[in-house]
Design an enzyme around this catalytic site. Structure first.
Site, PDB file in Angstrom:
ATOM      1  N   CYS B  88       0.847  -1.198   0.000  1.00  0.00           N
ATOM      2  CA  CYS B  88       0.000   0.000   0.000  1.00  0.00           C
ATOM      3  C   CYS B  88       0.884   1.251   0.000  1.00  0.00           C
ATOM      4  O   CYS B  88       1.639   1.453  -0.940  1.00  0.00           O
ATOM      5  CB  CYS B  88      -0.998  -0.026   1.149  1.00  0.00           C
ATOM      6  SG  CYS B  88      -2.382   1.099   0.890  1.00  0.00           S
ATOM      7  N   HIS B 193      -3.722  -4.936  -0.629  1.00  0.00           N
ATOM      8  CA  HIS B 193      -3.301  -5.484   0.656  1.00  0.00           C
ATOM      9  C   HIS B 193      -3.249  -7.006   0.599  1.00  0.00           C
ATOM     10  O   HIS B 193      -4.280  -7.654   0.776  1.00  0.00           O
ATOM     11  CB  HIS B 193      -4.268  -5.046   1.761  1.00  0.00           C
ATOM     12  CG  HIS B 193      -4.149  -3.604   2.113  1.00  0.00           C
ATOM     13  ND1 HIS B 193      -3.327  -3.150   3.112  1.00  0.00           N
ATOM     14  CD2 HIS B 193      -4.712  -2.512   1.571  1.00  0.00           C
ATOM     15  CE1 HIS B 193      -3.396  -1.834   3.181  1.00  0.00           C
ATOM     16  NE2 HIS B 193      -4.230  -1.413   2.257  1.00  0.00           N
ATOM     17  N   GLU B 195      -2.266  -8.957   2.804  1.00  0.00           N
ATOM     18  CA  GLU B 195      -2.662  -9.496   4.113  1.00  0.00           C
ATOM     19  C   GLU B 195      -4.175  -9.519   4.307  1.00  0.00           C
ATOM     20  O   GLU B 195      -4.679 -10.087   5.254  1.00  0.00           O
ATOM     21  CB  GLU B 195      -1.962  -8.715   5.239  1.00  0.00           C
ATOM     22  CG  GLU B 195      -2.541  -7.350   5.580  1.00  0.00           C
ATOM     23  CD  GLU B 195      -2.126  -6.232   4.620  1.00  0.00           C
ATOM     24  OE1 GLU B 195      -1.613  -6.514   3.531  1.00  0.00           O
ATOM     25  OE2 GLU B 195      -2.361  -5.062   4.972  1.00  0.00           O
TER      26      GLU B 195
END
Lengths: 258, 213
Positions: B88, B193, B195
């Site tokens: 990001c 992202h 994650e």
């Protein structure tokens, strides 16, 4: 391809426990928000929302533990709201594992707080949650007013003008809840959703009133929302998140079905 | 192997740490995931992850505020050429400059500026929040075995307008192609992202843990 519409299940959490009862089958602990979050995660929820309705100041910290345990097990975006009043509240939620926080009453009583929060954490992390009711009479032009205290207290503030002000202050997203529709299962207030969604530059989440899967379709197709939030239809097992997303896709809405 | 995730006071680091731990565990990779704000831990790490949410200038300021961190990054990523992943705003910081709010110098690993997205379709909202698919511009080891149909989770208003097309591994269609993934040598960066991107994210993190650039 294109950005997909999001389906966001919402859980009301009080003192660290899910309220409203639960009808998920096979859960070890149906009152544990983390167990519900895992079910939604597995079902393909695009995001998850926790609304902390803990009343007692003594138990305010319970939400941080819930968020942290959820973040340990679920790799989906998480928005947390309820009682967010200070920069310190936001920081604690983000550190616990929230991706976005939603600000409700504090945005009404102190709009500068939204600007402060957006400057500190970035607009993308600040959701302003707007609770409103339709106040125009039959035949009049539609008008909605902000209500606080769970829909009991009118503020005299016009919801559409307020939404625009919040975006100017730095809200990265708006969560619009129709308080007269909430819990009624008759569908979103489409006129409210569409009026605001067409007026602001940021994404709008429709909330309040979902009873059927068609209501979710209407929120995006007719309300121009980019995301739809629902609590009870998922929570009571009427539909699964997966069913909802497939239904929306069958009705022409671009969805993520990975 | 030790993977340093750099903690400089930016955003949700718990999710990133947990996702890397899970990817390593599920793939049977022996990796210590080290969330750290210590420059010396970063300088000696085997792999480095730079997360980041918020505004470009704030993140740069946060990174500069950690004693020795930028020097440690330059040492481990440039001199030692260890695998690096920016996420990001951490990815955006790999650029020459960020033009969000003010002009801020980046780490200058990917030539180009981070600019506000201007989708051709006026109806598209800024920020882009949600799930979108990636358009691969070239093959890259971090995408090995990942089907093109999978979605990634984006939350951003700005993107890295890379000067060298070879640096762009994937774009995302948001009223036109926006930069979604960049790579140059041992340095890679995701605008989305990983994650939070479930199947795609875990696969990409696993590939990063095995990456031999």
């Amino acid at each position: 391809m294109t950005l997909k519409a999001r389906v966001i299940p919402c859980l009301d959490v009080k003192d660290g426990r899910v309220v409203k009862g639960v009808s998920f089958l096979n859960l070890v602990d149906a009152g544990d928000p983390v167990e519900s979050a895992k079910v939604y995660d597995a079902a393909g929820a695009d995001e998850l929302c926790f609304l902390d309705i803990t009343a007692s100041a003594d138990n305010r910290d319970t939400i941080f533990d819930v968020v942290a345990r959820t973040a340990d097990h679920c790799f989906m975006p998480l928005t947390v709201g309820g009682g967010v009043r200070t920069v310190a509240d936001i920081r604690k939620l983000l550190l616990a594992g929230a991706d976005k926080v939603s600000i409700n009453s504090a945005a009404v009583s102190n709009p500068d707080f939204v600007a402060e929060a957006a400057d500190k954490f970035g607009n993308q992390c600040i959701v302003v949650s707007i609770d409103s009711k339709k106040v125009s009479a039959e035949g009049e032009e539609d008008r909605w007013e902000i209500f606080t205290h769970g829909g009991r207290k009118p503020t005299g503030i016009d919801a559409v003008a307020f939404a625009e002000r919040m975006v100017e202050r730095g809200a990265g997203e708006l969560l619009l809840t129709s308080m007269d529709r909430d819990g009624q299962k008759g569908g979103y207030d489409i006129a409210l959703t569409r009026t605001i969604a067409d007026r602001v530059s940021v994404p709008v989440i429709a909330s309040g009133g979902v009873g059927t899967l068609d209501h979710l379709v209407e929120g995006v197709r007719d309300g121009h929302a980019t995301a739809v939030l629902a609590a009870s239809i998922f929570h009571f097992g009427t539909y699964t998140v997966g069913e909802a997303k497939r239904y929306m896709a069958e009705h022409g809405i671009a969805m993520r079905l990975d | 192997m030790r993977v340093a995730i750099i903690d400089y006071g930016s955003g949700n680091l718990r999710s990133a740490t947990k996702a890397f731990e899970r990817a390593a565990r599920e793939a049977g990779i022996a990796a210590e995931i080290d969330l750290t704000d210590k420059a010396e831990r970063v300088a000696t790490a085997d792999r480095i992850v730079l997360p980041g949410v918020g505004a470009y200038a704030d993140c740069r300021r946060g990174l500069d505020a950690v004693p020795g961190m930028v020097e440690a990054l330059r040492d481990v990523v440039e001199a030692k050429a260890r695998p690096f992943l920016g996420v990001c705003v951490g990815m955006q910081l790999m650029s020459s400059r960020g033009l969000e709010k003010t002009t801020t110098e980046g780490l200058c690993w990917i030539k180009g500026d981070v600019v506000l997205m201007t989708p051709a379709d006026q109806g598209l909202k800024i920020p882009q929040i949600g799930w979108n698919t990636l358009d691969r511009r070239r093959a890259h080891a971090l995408f090995d075995g990942i089907p093109e149909t999978l979605h990634a989770y984006f939350v951003h208003s700005y993107h890295l307008a890379a000067e060298n097309p070879d640096d762009v591994v994937a774009t995302v269609d948001y009223g036109g192609p926006m930069t979604a993934f960049v790579a140059n040598g041992n340095k890679a960066g995701a605008q989305f992202h990983p994650e939070k991107s479930q199947t795609l994210g875990l696969a990409l993190i696993t590939n990063f843990l095995r990456w031999k650039p």
